[in-house]
Write an enzyme that holds these catalytic residues in place. Structure first.
Site, PDB file in Angstrom:
ATOM      1  N   GLU A  49      -4.338   8.313   6.986  1.00  0.00           N
ATOM      2  CA  GLU A  49      -5.478   7.182   6.896  1.00  0.00           C
ATOM      3  C   GLU A  49      -5.371   6.373   7.522  1.00  0.00           C
ATOM      4  OE1 GLU A  49      -6.017   4.543   2.339  1.00  0.00           O
ATOM      5  OE2 GLU A  49      -4.246   5.420   2.823  1.00  0.00           O
ATOM      6  N   GLU A  95       2.390   1.870  -3.689  1.00  0.00           N
ATOM      7  CA  GLU A  95       1.320   2.517  -4.511  1.00  0.00           C
ATOM      8  C   GLU A  95       0.973   3.545  -3.951  1.00  0.00           C
ATOM      9  OE1 GLU A  95      -3.143   3.490  -3.581  1.00  0.00           O
ATOM     10  OE2 GLU A  95      -2.710   2.000  -3.342  1.00  0.00           O
ATOM     11  N   HIS A  96       0.627   4.522  -3.242  1.00  0.00           N
ATOM     12  CA  HIS A  96       0.749   5.542  -2.986  1.00  0.00           C
ATOM     13  C   HIS A  96       2.145   6.153  -3.865  1.00  0.00           C
ATOM     14  CE1 HIS A  96      -1.784   6.903   0.326  1.00  0.00           C
ATOM     15  NE2 HIS A  96      -2.505   6.109   0.230  1.00  0.00           N
ATOM     16  N   HIS A 117       0.581  -1.585   0.133  1.00  0.00           N
ATOM     17  CA  HIS A 117       0.077   0.439  -0.467  1.00  0.00           C
ATOM     18  C   HIS A 117       1.259   1.177   0.072  1.00  0.00           C
ATOM     19  CE1 HIS A 117      -2.163   3.058   2.033  1.00  0.00           C
ATOM     20  NE2 HIS A 117      -3.091   2.915   1.403  1.00  0.00           N
TER      21      HIS A 117
END
Length: 355
Positions: free
Chosen positions: A128, A50-51, A47
């Site tokens: 997040e 991905e950012h 994750h």
């Protein structure tokens, strides 16, 4: 529906799906990797990576350059990380296909991964994480999966933990990318309005530099030798109780998954389903109640979710349990089975209307 599939020399599969009567297209790059391919130490790296792909490339070095280029033509874009796959997509007017392809290939092939951007994005992901903790309707799914699979990758949260996220280094991120972001582990799909021969040529040129090789595989699912707790309660001050009830099911290559999906549809997959009618329509105990199936490579699950008044939690759990018992003893009717099949035929037809 017509489509063409080719395999590039590096192993990347490219699929084109031309669609008439549309003026847009969607480009999606998928990689067969996600949080299930991580270790305890690197949990959250899929994750995080991905950012970071959006935080600057050699030709677009500033973090805002990528968003600006797409915003300037009214394109939509995003990315997502799951437990077994990660995707990056752009949806744009069809004549902006070259730009969409250039952006997606650029972020995947020429990212900078600057230390200062890594640290800034680490803070973004912590926020997040807090957002998810403040969203019990979402967080309850993470809790449910941790109950099903315990202390192994399928039971870990995709975003990672505070400890693992804090400990991820640039070296961890680069090592993971080198291991997983290779041609044989990638699929590129283009659907919408475009010239197919031209699109395939451009895709091949854009991704020729994606490395070849074999990606690291994930460990197979194994039943825990320890007896896992069947219940977990977590308190947070909210206006509703969010609950999930379910059990392990079938993987994506098990033919029984089709029957499980139809059962979920009859129980809680539509507004005329048993649970929706019983819990919402007849008794007004919930706004949302639903049943789903989830498939991973070699396992899966069947679950029911509901958001209910605190004082009615036991009653709703009892009614879900009773409906499970009814299905186990008498099954669903032939009429319910046909309705579930017709529902999915209709949903499939609708899904083909969009790229």
């Amino acid at each position: 529906m017509h489509h063409t599939k080719i395999t590039l020399e590096n192993g990347m599969r490219a699929i084109t799906v031309p669609m008439k009567d549309t003026k847009s297209l969607t480009l999606l790059a998928l990689f067969g990797t996600g949080s299930r391919f991580e270790t305890k130490k690197t949990n959250g790296v899929s994750h995080f990576l991905e950012h970071l792909f959006f935080k600057g490339t050699k030709s677009r070095p500033r973090p805002g350059d990528i968003s600006q280029a797409l915003d300037d033509v009214g394109a939509e874009h995003n990315a997502f990380t799951a437990k077994e796959y990660t995707g990056y997509w752009v949806k744009a007017a069809s004549h902006h296909f070259p730009l969409a392809l250039d952006i997606v290939s650029d972020i995947l092939l020429e990212p900078l991964f600057k230390e200062e951007e890594i640290e800034k994005e680490r803070g973004v992901i912590f926020q997040e994480m807090n957002m998810y903790l403040d969203t019990p309707r979402r967080y309850v799914h993470d809790i449910f999966e941790s109950l099903l699979y315990g202390d192994e990758p399928l039971g870990w949260e995709i975003i990672g933990t505070s400890g693992s996220l804090q400990g991820l280094s640039r070296e961890n991120i680069l090592t993971y990318r080198k291991s997983q972001y290779i041609g044989s582990n990638a699929v590129l799909v283009v659907a919408g309005a475009f010239q197919e021969e031209d699109a395939l040529r451009r895709v091949e040129q854009a991704f020729v530099r994606l490395p070849s090789g074999t990606a690291k595989s994930c460990p197979p699912f194994r039943e825990s030798k320890k007896r896992l707790s069947p219940v977990r309660l977590e308190y947070k001050k909210t206006d509703q109780t969010h609950l999930m009830v379910g059990a392990r099911g079938f993987g994506m290559f098990d033919d029984r998954r089709y029957a499980a999906t139809l059962l979920a549809t009859a129980l809680g997959g539509k507004t005329s389903s048993r649970l929706f009618q019983e819990i919402r329509e007849k008794r007004g105990l919930a706004y949302t109640v639903s049943a789903i199936t989830e498939q991973f490579l070699d396992t899966g699950y069947f679950s029911v979710y509901a958001g209910v008044p605190h004082q009615k939690t036991k009653e709703v759990v009892r009614r879900i349990r009773d409906e499970f018992h009814n299905v186990c003893t008498t099954g669903i009717t032939l009429r319910e089975l046909q309705q579930a099949k017709d529902f999915w035929r209709g949903q499939f037809a609708i899904s083909l209307e969009s790229s």
